[in-house]
Design a protein around this motif. Structure first.
Motif, PDB file in Angstrom:
ATOM      1  N   LYS A 154     -46.034  -3.370 100.497  1.00 20.79           N
ATOM      2  CA  LYS A 154     -45.255  -3.605  99.272  1.00 20.79           C
ATOM      3  C   LYS A 154     -46.050  -3.326  98.006  1.00 20.79           C
ATOM      4  N   ASN A 155     -47.340  -3.639  98.058  1.00 22.80           N
ATOM      5  CA  ASN A 155     -48.173  -3.504  96.846  1.00 22.80           C
ATOM      6  C   ASN A 155     -47.513  -4.159  95.639  1.00 22.80           C
ATOM      7  N   ASN A 156     -47.178  -5.378  95.792  1.00 25.90           N
ATOM      8  CA  ASN A 156     -46.391  -6.076  94.765  1.00 25.90           C
ATOM      9  C   ASN A 156     -47.139  -7.313  94.266  1.00 25.90           C
ATOM     10  N   GLY A 157     -48.459  -7.242  94.219  1.00 21.59           N
ATOM     11  CA  GLY A 157     -49.241  -8.396  93.728  1.00 21.59           C
ATOM     12  C   GLY A 157     -49.484  -9.413  94.814  1.00 21.59           C
ATOM     13  N   ASP A 158     -49.985 -10.554  94.418  1.00 22.05           N
ATOM     14  CA  ASP A 158     -50.257 -11.603  95.400  1.00 22.05           C
ATOM     15  C   ASP A 158     -50.218 -12.974  94.737  1.00 22.05           C
ATOM     16  N   ILE A 159     -50.729 -13.957  95.422  1.00 25.57           N
ATOM     17  CA  ILE A 159     -50.626 -15.337  94.919  1.00 25.57           C
ATOM     18  C   ILE A 159     -51.348 -15.530  93.577  1.00 25.57           C
ATOM     19  N   SER A 160     -52.358 -14.729  93.304  1.00 21.55           N
ATOM     20  CA  SER A 160     -53.067 -14.883  92.017  1.00 21.55           C
ATOM     21  C   SER A 160     -52.086 -14.738  90.855  1.00 21.55           C
ATOM     22  N   ASP A 161     -51.024 -13.953  91.035  1.00 20.92           N
ATOM     23  CA  ASP A 161     -50.045 -13.776  89.943  1.00 20.92           C
ATOM     24  C   ASP A 161     -49.184 -15.029  89.763  1.00 20.92           C
ATOM     25  N   LEU A 162     -49.164 -15.873  90.771  1.00 19.00           N
ATOM     26  CA  LEU A 162     -48.264 -17.038  90.723  1.00 19.00           C
ATOM     27  C   LEU A 162     -48.990 -18.314  90.314  1.00 19.00           C
ATOM     28  N   ILE A 163     -50.299 -18.327  90.523  1.00 14.52           N
ATOM     29  CA  ILE A 163     -51.071 -19.533  90.209  1.00 14.52           C
ATOM     30  C   ILE A 163     -51.323 -19.555  88.715  1.00 14.52           C
ATOM     31  N   THR A 164     -51.063 -20.700  88.117  1.00 17.50           N
ATOM     32  CA  THR A 164     -51.298 -20.771  86.676  1.00 17.50           C
ATOM     33  C   THR A 164     -52.510 -21.662  86.413  1.00 17.50           C
ATOM     34  N   ASP A 165     -52.245 -22.960  86.166  1.00 13.34           N
ATOM     35  CA  ASP A 165     -53.377 -23.816  85.804  1.00 13.34           C
ATOM     36  C   ASP A 165     -53.886 -24.625  86.994  1.00 13.34           C
ATOM     37  N   GLN A 166     -53.490 -24.201  88.219  1.00 11.72           N
ATOM     38  CA  GLN A 166     -53.932 -24.982  89.375  1.00 11.72           C
ATOM     39  C   GLN A 166     -55.435 -24.873  89.598  1.00 11.72           C
ATOM     40  N   MET A 167     -56.014 -25.956  90.071  1.00 17.41           N
ATOM     41  CA  MET A 167     -57.455 -25.966  90.356  1.00 17.41           C
ATOM     42  C   MET A 167     -57.637 -25.463  91.793  1.00 17.41           C
ATOM     43  N   VAL A 168     -57.741 -24.173  91.938  1.00 17.92           N
ATOM     44  CA  VAL A 168     -57.835 -23.584  93.273  1.00 17.92           C
ATOM     45  C   VAL A 168     -59.250 -23.760  93.818  1.00 17.92           C
ATOM     46  N   ILE A 169     -59.344 -24.116  95.086  1.00 22.13           N
ATOM     47  CA  ILE A 169     -60.654 -24.154  95.750  1.00 22.13           C
ATOM     48  C   ILE A 169     -60.706 -22.955  96.696  1.00 22.13           C
ATOM     49  N   ASP A 170     -61.628 -22.070  96.435  1.00 25.90           N
ATOM     50  CA  ASP A 170     -61.736 -20.874  97.277  1.00 25.90           C
ATOM     51  C   ASP A 170     -62.781 -21.103  98.377  1.00 25.90           C
ATOM     52  N   GLN A 171     -63.037 -20.066  99.155  1.00 28.01           N
ATOM     53  CA  GLN A 171     -63.954 -20.227 100.284  1.00 28.01           C
ATOM     54  C   GLN A 171     -65.342 -20.680  99.815  1.00 28.01           C
ATOM     55  N   SER A 172     -65.792 -20.159  98.662  1.00 26.39           N
ATOM     56  CA  SER A 172     -67.135 -20.564  98.223  1.00 26.39           C
ATOM     57  C   SER A 172     -67.110 -22.015  97.762  1.00 26.39           C
ATOM     58  N   GLY A 173     -65.995 -22.446  97.151  1.00 27.71           N
ATOM     59  CA  GLY A 173     -65.861 -23.863  96.766  1.00 27.71           C
ATOM     60  C   GLY A 173     -65.876 -24.754  97.996  1.00 27.71           C
ATOM     61  N   LEU A 195     -43.470 -15.933  97.595  1.00 28.39           N
ATOM     62  CA  LEU A 195     -44.523 -15.320  98.420  1.00 28.39           C
ATOM     63  C   LEU A 195     -43.947 -14.163  99.238  1.00 28.39           C
ATOM     64  N   ALA A 196     -42.724 -14.363  99.743  1.00 27.90           N
ATOM     65  CA  ALA A 196     -42.108 -13.333 100.584  1.00 27.90           C
ATOM     66  C   ALA A 196     -41.840 -12.061  99.784  1.00 27.90           C
ATOM     67  N   GLU A 197     -41.664 -12.200  98.456  1.00 30.31           N
ATOM     68  CA  GLU A 197     -41.450 -11.002  97.623  1.00 30.31           C
ATOM     69  C   GLU A 197     -42.750 -10.224  97.448  1.00 30.31           C
ATOM     70  N   LYS A 198     -43.868 -10.958  97.453  1.00 28.20           N
ATOM     71  CA  LYS A 198     -45.156 -10.308  97.148  1.00 28.20           C
ATOM     72  C   LYS A 198     -45.875  -9.795  98.393  1.00 28.20           C
ATOM     73  N   TYR A 199     -45.732 -10.516  99.482  1.00 24.37           N
ATOM     74  CA  TYR A 199     -46.537 -10.183 100.668  1.00 24.37           C
ATOM     75  C   TYR A 199     -45.705  -9.414 101.704  1.00 24.37           C
ATOM     76  N   ASP A 200     -46.412  -8.671 102.530  1.00 22.61           N
ATOM     77  CA  ASP A 200     -45.719  -7.964 103.612  1.00 22.61           C
ATOM     78  C   ASP A 200     -45.251  -8.945 104.685  1.00 22.61           C
ATOM     79  N   ALA A 201     -46.007 -10.018 104.858  1.00 24.97           N
ATOM     80  CA  ALA A 201     -45.566 -11.067 105.798  1.00 24.97           C
ATOM     81  C   ALA A 201     -46.060 -12.426 105.315  1.00 24.97           C
ATOM     82  N   VAL A 202     -45.211 -13.418 105.517  1.00 25.15           N
ATOM     83  CA  VAL A 202     -45.567 -14.808 105.205  1.00 25.15           C
ATOM     84  C   VAL A 202     -45.581 -15.555 106.535  1.00 25.15           C
ATOM     85  N   ILE A 203     -46.675 -16.250 106.808  1.00 25.01           N
ATOM     86  CA  ILE A 203     -46.756 -17.007 108.068  1.00 25.01           C
ATOM     87  C   ILE A 203     -46.871 -18.491 107.740  1.00 25.01           C
ATOM     88  N   ILE A 204     -45.910 -19.247 108.199  1.00 22.78           N
ATOM     89  CA  ILE A 204     -45.941 -20.696 107.975  1.00 22.78           C
ATOM     90  C   ILE A 204     -46.744 -21.320 109.122  1.00 22.78           C
TER      91      ILE A 204
END
Ligand code: NAP
Length: 422
Positions: free
Chosen positions: A369-388, A91-100
């Motif tokens: 950074k413009n280096n993508g985001d978490i969508s590039d890392l998620i594969t077959d996970q069942m993501v629940i988004d805000q609408s879900g 995540l730190a490679e893709k995002y400008d900041a990671v907040i735990i």
């Protein structure tokens, strides 16, 4: 105009207040695209799985969270766990900041003999059990005894003791998990002791929580008057405001006319737990007190003595917190909330705490950074988004309306996931 991508790990109060503080720092030169990742299928952290069900007002802060989530630059990725499939380093490679913002979920241990006997458990298991947290649905809570002991003198201990000492029908109009409500209704517990190792002047309760106790309609609340008088003397002429307020609240409870309800919540001060005893399960707690050893017979013991943070791979932890300097962890990684400062403060404390960390993030920003985001890392996970999540929320609220409750929580992950398909 630069747009920075920030990922927040953990959808509890600290995470949402960090998102809000980022929004507040947007100007004509910069905006923030915020992705919030949550391990559970549902957001809101302790507002959903920590706050006591009979405190619905505290939960209204969720309206603030939903307002933050409605921003077009905010995305929720629930049901996604960081640490195994996706790492903080990625995540730190893709995002400008990671907040735990992962909080403190593990209960501290007393470290005394007998603590692991059946019937002895941590509030860190008991509280999420009654709040329908999916990982705690199968916790075995046996209330087939007449006496319960709660160890600790903070607001979590108070919540736990109150939940045990309430007349359970008082929980009908709340969002207590159905499985827990069944157990509370069958409970044989009539006496609940809440034990503090120090005197009333050192109790970590906050006074609004003490002041609401006399309003319990079916429970006697007992505080020994001599304990409070001695504490008032020890606290001296100019006690701190919070101490004075607590002592005033305790004095008023101690001086009240005794009531004769079937259920009693009783405070024990200067009782340091020494041992939990029992052959097959908990039978008593042995305390050392200023006047010698005291044994309190009981069938269940719940320790509520604070929390420590559960680790995430790739991040250093020490003393139950992420190792940090004012919220800075390393490079573009930051921490907020209980994972940063330890398990202290009320929900609102996270607001100012997050705002100060966001200021540091802004100081440290490099060009995006413009280096993508978490969508590039998620594969077959069942993501629940805000609408879900909104579908889950709507279904739970609708189920509650039919029963005169704010919501009926779905407990199992699979049930929650199914609700997103409605
Ligand atoms: P807390 O406020 O830090 O209280 C922990 C209690 O455990 C203290 O009384 C402490 O006593 C005691 N303790 C620690 N180690 C012990 C030991 N080895 N043996 C016996 N007692 C021990 O923690 P909390 O209750 O978990 O609450 C965490 C935070 O959440 C607090 O800031 C609290 O106010 C907040 N909260 C707020 C609400 C609300 O607003 N309604 C509800 C729940 C939680 P000593 O002081 O002697 O160490």
């Amino acid at each position: 105009m630069a747009q920075f991508k920030v990922v927040i790990i953990g959808a509890g109060p600290a995470g949402y207040f960090a998102a809000q503080a980022l929004h507040n720092q947007q100007n004509e030169d910069r905006t923030f695209a915020i992705d919030m990742i949550e391990r559970l299928p549902t957001p809101w952290g302790l507002v959903r799985s920590g706050v006591a069900p009979d405190h619905p007002k505290i939960k209204t802060v969720a309206k603030v969270f939903e307002k933050i989530a409605a921003d077009p630059n905010f995305r929720l990725f629930a049901n996604v766990e960081i640490g195994t499939d996706i790492t903080v380093t990625q995540l730190a490679e893709k995002y400008d900041a990671v907040i735990i913002a992962t909080g403190s979920s593990m209960g501290k241990q007393l470290g005394i003999p007998g603590e692991n006997l059946p019937g002895s458990m941590s509030a860190a298991d008991f509280v999420p059990w009654y709040n329908a947290h999916p990982d705690f649905a199968d916790v075995n809570v046996d209330l087939g005894c007449d006496t319960a002991v709660v160890i600790g003198a903070g607001n979590v201990a108070m919540d736990v003791a109150r939940m045990l000492a309430l007349e359970p029908s008082e929980l009908d109009p709340t969002d207590t998990a159905d499985h827990a409500l069944d157990v509370f209704k069958k409970s044989s517990v009539r006496d609940v002791y809440i034990s503090a190792r120090r005197g009333p002047e050192h109790a970590a309760f906050t006074s609004p929580e003490l002041r609401e106790l006399p309003k319990l309609e079916h429970t006697n609340v007992v505080i020994n008057l001599d304990d409070v008088k001695a504490a008032i003397i020890r606290a001296g002429d100019a006690p701190e405001k919070d101490v004075k307020s607590n002592l005033d609240a305790m004095l008023s409870i101690a001086e009240a006319e005794p009531k004769s309800h079937e259920r009693t919540m009783r405070f024990l001060f200067q009782h340091t737990p020494k041992e939990i005893v029992g052959t097959e399960r908990v039978e008593a707690v042995i305390y050392s007190t200023p006047t010698g050893e005291v044994t309190v017979k009981c069938g269940i013991v719940i320790t509520a003595i604070g929390y420590h943070a559960e680790g995430i791979a790739g991040v250093a932890y020490e003393s139950g917190k992420v190792v940090n300097t004012d919220g800075r962890v390393k490079e573009n990684i930051y921490v907020v909330g209980w994972a940063k400062r330890g398990p202290s403060g009320v929900i609102g404390t996270n607001k100012s705490d997050a705002a100060t960390v966001i200021e540091l993030i802004i100081e440290d920003l490099h060009p995006p950074k413009n280096n993508g985001d978490i969508s590039d890392l998620i594969t077959d996970q069942m993501v629940i988004d805000q609408s879900g999540w909104q579908k889950i929320n709507a279904a739970e609220v609708a189920a509650g309306e039919a029963k005169g409750k704010p919501r009926v929580k779905s407990v199992r992950r699979i049930e929650l996931i199914q609700l997103t398909a409605l």
